[in-house]
Scaffold this motif. Structure first.
Motif, PDB file in Angstrom:
ATOM      1  N   GLU A 201      58.587  44.648  -9.200  1.00  0.00           N
ATOM      2  CA  GLU A 201      59.354  43.455  -8.856  1.00  0.00           C
ATOM      3  C   GLU A 201      60.796  43.801  -8.529  1.00  0.00           C
ATOM      4  O   GLU A 201      61.404  43.200  -7.626  1.00  0.00           O
ATOM      5  CB  GLU A 201      59.262  42.452 -10.007  1.00  0.00           C
ATOM      6  N   LEU A 202      61.360  44.775  -9.264  1.00  0.00           N
ATOM      7  CA  LEU A 202      62.720  45.207  -8.964  1.00  0.00           C
ATOM      8  C   LEU A 202      62.807  45.838  -7.579  1.00  0.00           C
ATOM      9  O   LEU A 202      63.740  45.576  -6.808  1.00  0.00           O
ATOM     10  CB  LEU A 202      63.187  46.213 -10.022  1.00  0.00           C
ATOM     11  N   LEU A 203      61.817  46.682  -7.236  1.00  0.00           N
ATOM     12  CA  LEU A 203      61.816  47.322  -5.918  1.00  0.00           C
ATOM     13  C   LEU A 203      61.609  46.298  -4.805  1.00  0.00           C
ATOM     14  O   LEU A 203      62.239  46.364  -3.747  1.00  0.00           O
ATOM     15  CB  LEU A 203      60.722  48.388  -5.853  1.00  0.00           C
ATOM     16  N   GLU A 204      60.710  45.348  -5.033  1.00  0.00           N
ATOM     17  CA  GLU A 204      60.462  44.325  -4.020  1.00  0.00           C
ATOM     18  C   GLU A 204      61.710  43.471  -3.797  1.00  0.00           C
ATOM     19  O   GLU A 204      62.006  43.072  -2.666  1.00  0.00           O
ATOM     20  CB  GLU A 204      59.279  43.455  -4.442  1.00  0.00           C
ATOM     21  N   ALA A 205      62.437  43.191  -4.883  1.00  0.00           N
ATOM     22  CA  ALA A 205      63.659  42.394  -4.750  1.00  0.00           C
ATOM     23  C   ALA A 205      64.736  43.152  -3.986  1.00  0.00           C
ATOM     24  O   ALA A 205      65.618  42.544  -3.371  1.00  0.00           O
ATOM     25  CB  ALA A 205      64.174  42.001  -6.128  1.00  0.00           C
ATOM     26  N   SER A 206      64.687  44.499  -4.025  1.00  0.00           N
ATOM     27  CA  SER A 206      65.710  45.314  -3.364  1.00  0.00           C
ATOM     28  C   SER A 206      65.311  45.758  -1.969  1.00  0.00           C
ATOM     29  O   SER A 206      66.110  46.389  -1.279  1.00  0.00           O
ATOM     30  CB  SER A 206      66.002  46.564  -4.223  1.00  0.00           C
ATOM     31  N   THR A 207      64.097  45.447  -1.538  1.00  0.00           N
ATOM     32  CA  THR A 207      63.621  45.871  -0.223  1.00  0.00           C
ATOM     33  C   THR A 207      64.073  44.876   0.841  1.00  0.00           C
ATOM     34  O   THR A 207      63.836  43.667   0.698  1.00  0.00           O
ATOM     35  CB  THR A 207      62.081  45.963  -0.210  1.00  0.00           C
ATOM     36  N   PRO A 208      64.728  45.332   1.909  1.00  0.00           N
ATOM     37  CA  PRO A 208      65.179  44.402   2.963  1.00  0.00           C
ATOM     38  C   PRO A 208      64.009  43.633   3.571  1.00  0.00           C
ATOM     39  O   PRO A 208      62.903  44.156   3.731  1.00  0.00           O
ATOM     40  CB  PRO A 208      65.811  45.346   3.999  1.00  0.00           C
ATOM     41  N   ASP A 209      64.282  42.395   3.929  1.00  0.00           N
ATOM     42  CA  ASP A 209      63.272  41.547   4.558  1.00  0.00           C
ATOM     43  C   ASP A 209      63.321  41.735   6.070  1.00  0.00           C
ATOM     44  O   ASP A 209      64.324  41.403   6.716  1.00  0.00           O
ATOM     45  CB  ASP A 209      63.548  40.083   4.213  1.00  0.00           C
ATOM     46  N   PRO A 210      62.258  42.290   6.691  1.00  0.00           N
ATOM     47  CA  PRO A 210      62.269  42.505   8.145  1.00  0.00           C
ATOM     48  C   PRO A 210      62.438  41.216   8.949  1.00  0.00           C
ATOM     49  O   PRO A 210      62.927  41.246  10.080  1.00  0.00           O
ATOM     50  CB  PRO A 210      60.899  43.136   8.416  1.00  0.00           C
ATOM     51  N   GLN A 211      62.053  40.082   8.362  1.00  0.00           N
ATOM     52  CA  GLN A 211      62.159  38.825   9.092  1.00  0.00           C
ATOM     53  C   GLN A 211      63.601  38.416   9.358  1.00  0.00           C
ATOM     54  O   GLN A 211      63.870  37.553  10.194  1.00  0.00           O
ATOM     55  CB  GLN A 211      61.437  37.718   8.305  1.00  0.00           C
ATOM     56  N   THR A 212      64.536  39.057   8.656  1.00  0.00           N
ATOM     57  CA  THR A 212      65.953  38.771   8.901  1.00  0.00           C
ATOM     58  C   THR A 212      66.330  39.090  10.343  1.00  0.00           C
ATOM     59  O   THR A 212      67.257  38.474  10.909  1.00  0.00           O
ATOM     60  CB  THR A 212      66.823  39.598   7.942  1.00  0.00           C
ATOM     61  N   ARG A 213      65.604  40.025  10.965  1.00  0.00           N
ATOM     62  CA  ARG A 213      65.908  40.420  12.338  1.00  0.00           C
ATOM     63  C   ARG A 213      65.710  39.274  13.330  1.00  0.00           C
ATOM     64  O   ARG A 213      66.275  39.304  14.437  1.00  0.00           O
ATOM     65  CB  ARG A 213      65.037  41.604  12.761  1.00  0.00           C
ATOM     66  N   THR A 214      64.928  38.255  12.963  1.00  0.00           N
ATOM     67  CA  THR A 214      64.723  37.138  13.881  1.00  0.00           C
ATOM     68  C   THR A 214      66.014  36.369  14.128  1.00  0.00           C
ATOM     69  O   THR A 214      66.119  35.596  15.090  1.00  0.00           O
ATOM     70  CB  THR A 214      63.658  36.175  13.326  1.00  0.00           C
ATOM     71  N   ALA A 215      67.010  36.565  13.260  1.00  0.00           N
ATOM     72  CA  ALA A 215      68.294  35.884  13.447  1.00  0.00           C
ATOM     73  C   ALA A 215      69.215  36.627  14.408  1.00  0.00           C
ATOM     74  O   ALA A 215      70.240  36.081  14.840  1.00  0.00           O
ATOM     75  CB  ALA A 215      68.993  35.718  12.093  1.00  0.00           C
ATOM     76  N   PHE A 216      68.877  37.861  14.780  1.00  0.00           N
ATOM     77  CA  PHE A 216      69.760  38.672  15.614  1.00  0.00           C
ATOM     78  C   PHE A 216      70.137  38.007  16.940  1.00  0.00           C
ATOM     79  O   PHE A 216      71.303  38.042  17.342  1.00  0.00           O
ATOM     80  CB  PHE A 216      69.123  40.045  15.886  1.00  0.00           C
TER      81      PHE A 216
END
Length: 359
Positions: A201-216
């Motif tokens: 859970e700690l690693l998942e919370a620290s992993t960047p969300d690829p969907q953030t790129r849709t805001a580019f």
């Protein structure tokens, strides 16, 4: 055939060359057997290693010329490795192959070429890299299994010997050992589940969300907050600004990857896998010190048999850990034995003292 002008080899030379020839043939067979149980790039790499061993084989054939003699069997360790490769083909065999390549048998061999010496050193790194993939896949469950087995062996041996040293009856010792087994196995299983689940859970919370790129596409390339993301990850303001502009300019919708799936951190292992491995291995280890009492033994005889059985198990688990970790198996086995017996001896001594004081 040896070339003209070559010195006549001594009988010792011929024996040594024939041994090298047999070993090269056996090692090539090991890599081919490993390759037969794999596919894709790993298979191709293992077959390349087998081909390299064939080139080494040809070197000894050329030196021996007409003195090849009858085919010999390779060294026992190489034949044992081949046996395991044909039946297992696992990371365990790759770890053994890594240790075999690390021996550097040609380092002081005057009749081996510098290329052969270099090849053997590189082979060790190739096999290490192949074994590392398997180690990453089993590291989570393997860690839990090793800790579970070792804790079961040591803690229950110490518990049984400590209680037995106080002078209580065999039935009490047996009941204590069974209770220690159940309590320890449940505690280890629950603890491993919580530990691995929390780490995931700690690693998942620290992993960047690829969907953030849709805001580019909607960001202002001259003034946007994407640079803050890279600054938060440790880049300088100038580096972050340049990185942000590159990311926006190179954005393509079809390159967006889905968010990493839950449970995809293979180097940690699964929470349930770690819990079950820990529970099962702790139980398997903890039952060993109790076996003499289950079989009706008592007193000093039960103590000695229990300590001997646990000692043997500690040697085996220590050697396995040594092999899989690439370390010396004997040293790891003896270290495991010393720690386990030391803890049990200390508890036994405390039990004797406590029993004498009560009496």
């Amino acid at each position: 055939m040896r070339g003209k002008g070559c010195p006549v080899p001594t009988p010792a030379d011929l024996r040594r060359w024939r041994a090298y020839l047999a070993d090269e043939r056996a090692e090539a067979a090991v890599y081919r057997d490993l390759a037969s149980r794999r596919d894709g790039e790993e298979r191709a790499i293992l077959l390349e290693l087998a081909e390299a061993e064939r080139r080494h084989e040809q070197h000894w054939l050329d030196l021996l010329g007409d003195d090849v003699g009858k085919p010999r069997r390779g060294a026992l360790r190489t034949r044992w490795l081949g046996f395991l490769a044909r039946r297992l083909g696992s990371v365990f065999v790759l770890a053994l192959a890594q240790r075999a390549e690390a021996r550097a048998v040609y380092a002081d061999e005057r009749d081996a070429t510098p290329q052969m010496v270099a090849d053997e050193r590189i082979h060790e790194e190739v096999v290490r890299s192949l074994a590392a993939r398997g180690r990453a896949q089993l590291s989570g469950s393997f860690r839990a299994a090793v800790f579970g087995m070792n804790d079961g062996l040591v803690s229950n041996l110490a518990l049984v010997l400590g209680i037995g040293a106080t002078g209580v009856g065999t039935g009490v010792v047996l009941a204590t050992g069974i209770a220690g087994l159940l309590a320890g196995a449940l505690s280890m299983g629950a603890g491993e589940y919580v530990s691995v689940r929390s780490q995931r859970e700690l690693l998942e919370a620290s992993t960047p969300d690829p969907q953030t790129r849709t805001a580019f596409p909607h960001l202002d390339i001259e003034a946007n907050e994407l640079a803050l993301v890279y600054r938060a990850r440790g880049e300088s303001p100038d580096e972050a600004a340049e990185h942000a502009q590159r990311s926006i300019r190179s954005y393509r919708p079809d390159q967006i990857q889905p968010r990493r799936a839950h449970g995809e951190f293979e180097e940690i292992g699964s929470a349930w896998g770690a819990a079950l491995a820990s529970f099962g291995l702790f139980s398997g280890g903890a039952i060993i010190p109790v076996l003499p009492y289950l079989l009706g033994l008592s007193g000093t005889t039960a103590v000695l048999v229990s300590a001997a059985l646990v000692g043997l198990a500690l040697l085996v688990t220590g050697a396995i850990v040594g092999i899989l970790s690439g370390g010396p198996p004997l040293r790891r086995a003896l270290r495991q034995l010393a720690i386990g017996w030391g803890a049990a001896a200390a508890t036994y001594a405390l039990g004797l003292a406590f029993g004498a004081n009560v009496a």
